[in-house]
Design a protein around this motif. Structure first.
Motif, PDB file in Angstrom:
ATOM      1  N   ARG A 102       0.681  -0.986  -0.183  1.00 19.99           N
ATOM      2  CA  ARG A 102       0.200   0.157   0.063  1.00 19.99           C
ATOM      3  C   ARG A 102       1.070   1.258  -0.126  1.00 19.99           C
ATOM      4  NH1 ARG A 102      -5.294   0.000   3.731  1.00 19.99           N
ATOM      5  NH2 ARG A 102      -5.195  -2.177   3.068  1.00 19.99           N
ATOM      6  N   GLU A 103       0.495   1.901  -0.750  1.00 24.39           N
ATOM      7  CA  GLU A 103       1.611   3.026  -0.972  1.00 24.39           C
ATOM      8  C   GLU A 103       0.901   4.420  -1.006  1.00 24.39           C
ATOM      9  OE1 GLU A 103       2.960   3.565  -4.694  1.00 24.39           O
ATOM     10  OE2 GLU A 103       0.617   3.970  -5.765  1.00 24.39           O
ATOM     11  N   PHE A 104       1.390   5.572  -0.440  1.00 24.29           N
ATOM     12  CA  PHE A 104       0.321   7.212  -0.222  1.00 24.29           C
ATOM     13  C   PHE A 104       0.463   7.554  -1.613  1.00 24.29           C
ATOM     14  CE2 PHE A 104      -0.352  10.731   1.813  1.00 24.29           C
ATOM     15  CZ  PHE A 104       0.352  12.315   1.032  1.00 24.29           C
ATOM     16  N   VAL A 105      -0.973   8.313  -1.672  1.00 22.73           N
ATOM     17  CA  VAL A 105      -1.442   8.569  -3.076  1.00 22.73           C
ATOM     18  C   VAL A 105      -1.026  10.265  -2.588  1.00 22.73           C
ATOM     19  CG1 VAL A 105      -3.277   9.375  -5.048  1.00 22.73           C
ATOM     20  CG2 VAL A 105      -2.665   7.201  -3.924  1.00 22.73           C
ATOM     21  N   ALA A 106      -2.181  10.934  -1.514  1.00 25.06           N
ATOM     22  CA  ALA A 106      -2.116  12.087  -1.030  1.00 25.06           C
ATOM     23  C   ALA A 106      -2.644  12.162   0.022  1.00 25.06           C
ATOM     24  CB  ALA A 106      -3.708  13.057  -2.702  1.00 25.06           C
TER      25      ALA A 106
END
Length: 123
Positions: free
Chosen positions: A44-48
């Motif tokens: 899972r990765e950060f977007v905004a």
């Protein structure tokens, strides 16, 4: 705090989608809100992220200029407008709430999570 994400779907490359995340709780204005995504087989990765006031935002480089995070405190809702979508944007998108005023980009920095909404971008 309960978070309900919606708005995912199937879209062709170059198209647009708007994700919504409805939050419960009377202190919505004090929450920093974030969007993350998880592609198949990836972490899972950060977007905004957006501050409680809406005055500060932060984006991962890969979505800058294409995605816009916003919030409507009257509706207790945060949005992610996604334009110029690419196949690599395909993922399950999650919204999250941080009870502190920081703009946080790590999973560990968020206190509450919604269920995901699937975005599929076809080439």
């Amino acid at each position: 705090v309960q978070l309900q994400a919606s708005g995912g779907g199937l879209v062709q490359a170059g198209g647009s989608l708007r994700l919504s995340c409805a939050a419960s709780g009377r202190a919505f204005r004090s929450y920093t809100m974030g969007w993350f995504r998880q592609a198949p087989g990836k972490e899972r990765e950060f977007v905004a992220a957006i501050s409680g006031s809406g005055g500060n935002t932060y984006y991962v480089d890969s979505v800058k200029g294409r995605f816009t995070i916003s919030r409507d405190s009257a509706k207790n809702t945060v949005y992610l407008q996604m334009n110029s979508l690419k196949p690599e944007d395909t993922a399950v998108y999650y919204c999250a709430a941080d009870l502190s005023p920081r703009l946080v980009v790590t999973l560990e920095g968020y206190d509450y999570w919604g269920q995901g909404t699937l975005v599929t971008v076809s080439s």
